[in-house]
Design an enzyme around this catalytic site. Structure first.
Site, short mmCIF file in Angstrom:
data_model
loop_
_atom_site.label_atom_id
_atom_site.label_comp_id
_atom_site.label_asym_id
_atom_site.label_seq_id
_atom_site.Cartn_x
_atom_site.Cartn_y
_atom_site.Cartn_z
N ASP A 204 62.24 7.58 52.26
CA ASP A 204 63.12 8.07 53.32
C ASP A 204 62.25 8.70 54.41
O ASP A 204 61.02 8.68 54.31
CB ASP A 204 64.10 9.11 52.75
CG ASP A 204 63.42 10.41 52.31
OD1 ASP A 204 62.18 10.50 52.38
OD2 ASP A 204 64.15 11.33 51.91
N ASP A 206 61.90 12.34 56.45
CA ASP A 206 62.36 13.73 56.41
C ASP A 206 61.97 14.47 57.69
O ASP A 206 60.84 14.36 58.15
CB ASP A 206 61.69 14.45 55.22
CG ASP A 206 61.88 13.70 53.91
OD1 ASP A 206 62.99 13.73 53.37
OD2 ASP A 206 60.90 13.08 53.43
N ASP A 370 66.65 12.29 56.14
CA ASP A 370 67.05 13.65 55.77
C ASP A 370 66.76 14.58 56.94
O ASP A 370 65.61 14.68 57.37
CB ASP A 370 66.18 14.12 54.60
CG ASP A 370 66.91 14.11 53.28
OD1 ASP A 370 67.94 13.41 53.18
OD2 ASP A 370 66.44 14.80 52.36
P1 DGT Z 1 58.97 9.74 49.73
O1 DGT Z 1 60.15 10.05 50.59
O2 DGT Z 1 59.33 8.91 48.55
O3 DGT Z 1 57.84 9.16 50.49
O4 DGT Z 1 58.40 11.11 49.13
P2 DGT Z 1 58.53 12.55 49.70
O5 DGT Z 1 57.36 13.32 49.23
O6 DGT Z 1 58.84 12.55 51.15
O7 DGT Z 1 59.73 13.12 48.87
P3 DGT Z 1 61.21 13.46 49.32
O8 DGT Z 1 61.60 12.74 50.54
O9 DGT Z 1 62.04 13.29 48.11
O10 DGT Z 1 61.18 15.00 49.61
C1 DGT Z 1 60.25 15.60 50.48
C2 DGT Z 1 60.04 17.00 50.06
O11 DGT Z 1 61.20 17.74 50.32
C3 DGT Z 1 59.79 17.13 48.57
O12 DGT Z 1 58.45 17.34 48.33
C4 DGT Z 1 60.54 18.32 48.15
C5 DGT Z 1 61.51 18.57 49.25
N1 DGT Z 1 62.89 18.34 48.85
C6 DGT Z 1 63.57 17.20 48.75
N2 DGT Z 1 64.82 17.39 48.39
C7 DGT Z 1 64.96 18.72 48.25
C8 DGT Z 1 66.03 19.58 47.89
O13 DGT Z 1 67.15 19.16 47.64
N3 DGT Z 1 65.74 20.92 47.87
C9 DGT Z 1 64.51 21.40 48.17
N4 DGT Z 1 64.26 22.69 48.09
N5 DGT Z 1 63.50 20.63 48.51
C10 DGT Z 1 63.72 19.32 48.55
MG MG Z 2 60.55 11.61 51.94
#
Ligand code: DGT
Ligand code: MG
Length: 446
Positions: A204, A206, A370
């Site tokens: 996604d 963010d 997001d």
């Molecule tokens: P991706 O999108 O698969 O490349 O991986 P990321 O590292 O962008 O992971 P993602 O999009 O799930 O979430 C980004 C960061 O945001 C993750 O390290 C923790 C935080 N995060 C995501 N969802 C929530 C939530 O519901 N609550 C809180 N406190 N933090 C969240």
């Molecule tokens: Mg992400």
């Protein structure tokens, strides 16, 4: 001269937030196997086991070289007996039989397919699996009522399970910037999540939004969403209001690990010329031509699916996993085309599934986005909290609690000994409060 063969024995701190983990991974064979086992544990809602495998994988990710013998692991933390057996199996046989059989198992495959639906977490997937639902077509035939998020998740299944590129993330950034500046000039938009850590793809995109003047950000999200909707950029959105000030548990001590920022979970419609091979200097207008073309894929009666929300996508630990389209079959090829209709400029046509779902035949793709709005006083905490990786975040909080008697959240840092909040206006200050060396985003890929 000695004939002794020098064995490089690795060592590393046990907290991931004390390690520098770049995207250069010398041990992908090991970390991928451990990640499969972590994912499987998470899908079985065994959080403890999931974290144990995640920690083991993370410690191997930061090593400067490939592991070639078990001896080299002597000095490493976070490697339990089970992880050691997996590593040994790979070093001796080239693969982990446990990870391989997990990947092949009917349950794992089915749960992956089902949690690949936006809005479906481990709990729902498990319930469906036990009812004999193992594929998307079986889900559709089951007659289950899906909530709005899940309907959108099914409708845009292929796109959502296709990794988002950095080019696409940049195109989305441009749109989000335009939207935010249209409704609040001076507001600041930051790309967070994996892309801020330097990843080239993500599941996604963010964003964190703030305004340098405290309070100016209030009520911003609904306006941004309205603007995006009016321009035809949103295929789905669900906004949750900030309840931070209303909550009883207080900043720094959230009742759950969920944030209370104003947050919008959405699915963007990104036109193809914006996602692939977008030429420099040929930016097109904000309104895509086919924003006038409304796509309505009907997958059951949307009026029947109210109130469930999509909270599972927030709390389900397995919802946000590394995108790996290769490990999926193509479950949508099994969806019955008769369930889909396309409404193009008022003309209803029955629609070939490929046309509706796969990215190859339509001039746009669906992308998960997001959006989070934070008051500027909490911005540094929000930025640190939303940059990830998930394990890095978890370890920061564990360090704060266990080693410093502090409570860290995406809103604040509370010092339990001094009984006060510690202010910070940058991530560097937060690391300093925590007595940690500063780790830049690109080295937080634990
Ligand atoms: P991706 O999108 O698969 O490349 O991986 P990321 O590292 O962008 O992971 P993602 O999009 O799930 O979430 C980004 C960061 O945001 C993750 O390290 C923790 C935080 N995060 C995501 N969802 C929530 C939530 O519901 N609550 C809180 N406190 N933090 C969240
Ligand atoms: Mg992400």
């Amino acid at each position: 001269q000695s004939n002794k063969v020098e064995v490089v024995v690795f060592s590393a701190p046990s907290y991931a937030c004390k390690r520098r983990t770049t995207l250069k991974n010398h041990n992908t064979l090991l970390t991928e196997a451990l990640s499969i086992l972590a994912e499987s544990a998470e899908l079985n809602e065994d959080e403890g086991r999931g974290v144990a495998f995640r920690r083991a994988a993370a410690v191997l990710k930061c090593l400067p070289k490939a592991v070639s013998s078990m001896e080299q692991l002597r000095g490493l933390p976070c490697l339990g007996d089970h992880s050691m057996r997996v590593i040994k199996d790979i070093l001796e046989n080239g693969a982990s039989s446990e990870a391989e059989s997990t990947k092949q198992s009917e349950r794992f495959k089915a749960l992956k397919v089902l949690t690949g639906i936006f809005g479906v977490g481990a709990k729902t997937a498990d319930r469906w699996f036990r009812e004999g639902i193992h594929s998307l077509s079986q889900l559709q035939e089951s007659g289950h009522t899906l909530n709005q998020a899940q309907q959108a998740g099914l409708q845009f299944y292929d796109d959502i399970n296709l990794p988002v590129s950095k080019t696409e993330a940049d195109a989305i950034s441009e749109i989000v910037e335009k939207a935010v500046h249209a409704v609040l000039p001076g507001a600041e938009i930051t790309l967070t999540g994996g892309f801020r850590r330097g990843k080239l793809t993500g599941h996604d995109v963010d964003f964190l939004i703030t305004h340098p003047e405290e309070g100016k950000e209030e009520g911003l999200m609904p306006k941004v969403v309205s603007w995006l909707e009016s321009q035809g950029f949103l295929l789905y959105q669900k906004t949750t209001r900030n309840s931070y000030l209303e909550s009883k548990d207080g900043p720094g001590r959230p009742a759950s690990n969920m944030d209370r920022f104003e947050r919008c979970l959405s699915i963007f419609k990104l036109t193809k010329d914006r996602c692939v091979g977008q030429k420099q200097g040929t930016k097109q207008s904000a309104t895509p031509i086919e924003s006038h073309v409304k796509t309505v894929c009907s997958l059951g009666d949307p009026t029947q699916a109210k109130g469930e929300g999509n909270s599972e996508s927030l709390t389900g630990s397995c919802q946000k996993t590394e995108p790996n389209p290769q490990s999926h079959p193509h479950p949508l090829s099994q969806i019955h085309p008769s369930n889909l209709t396309l409404n193009v400029l008022g003309q209803e046509k029955s629609l070939d599934v490929d046309q509706a779902q796969t990215s190859g035949h339509k001039p746009w793709r669906a992308v998960r986005v997001d959006l989070v709005v934070s008051p500027v006083s909490q911005f540094a905490f929000a930025l640190l909290g939303w940059t990830g990786s998930k394990l890095f975040e978890r370890e920061l909080r564990r360090w704060a609690g266990h080693e410093k008697a502090m409570s860290l959240s995406s809103h604040a840092l509370y010092d339990n000994k001094q009984s006060r909040y510690l202010r910070a206006s940058s991530e560097e200050e937060i690391f300093a409060h925590l007595g940690l060396e500063y780790i830049p985003p690109t080295e937080r890929n634990a």
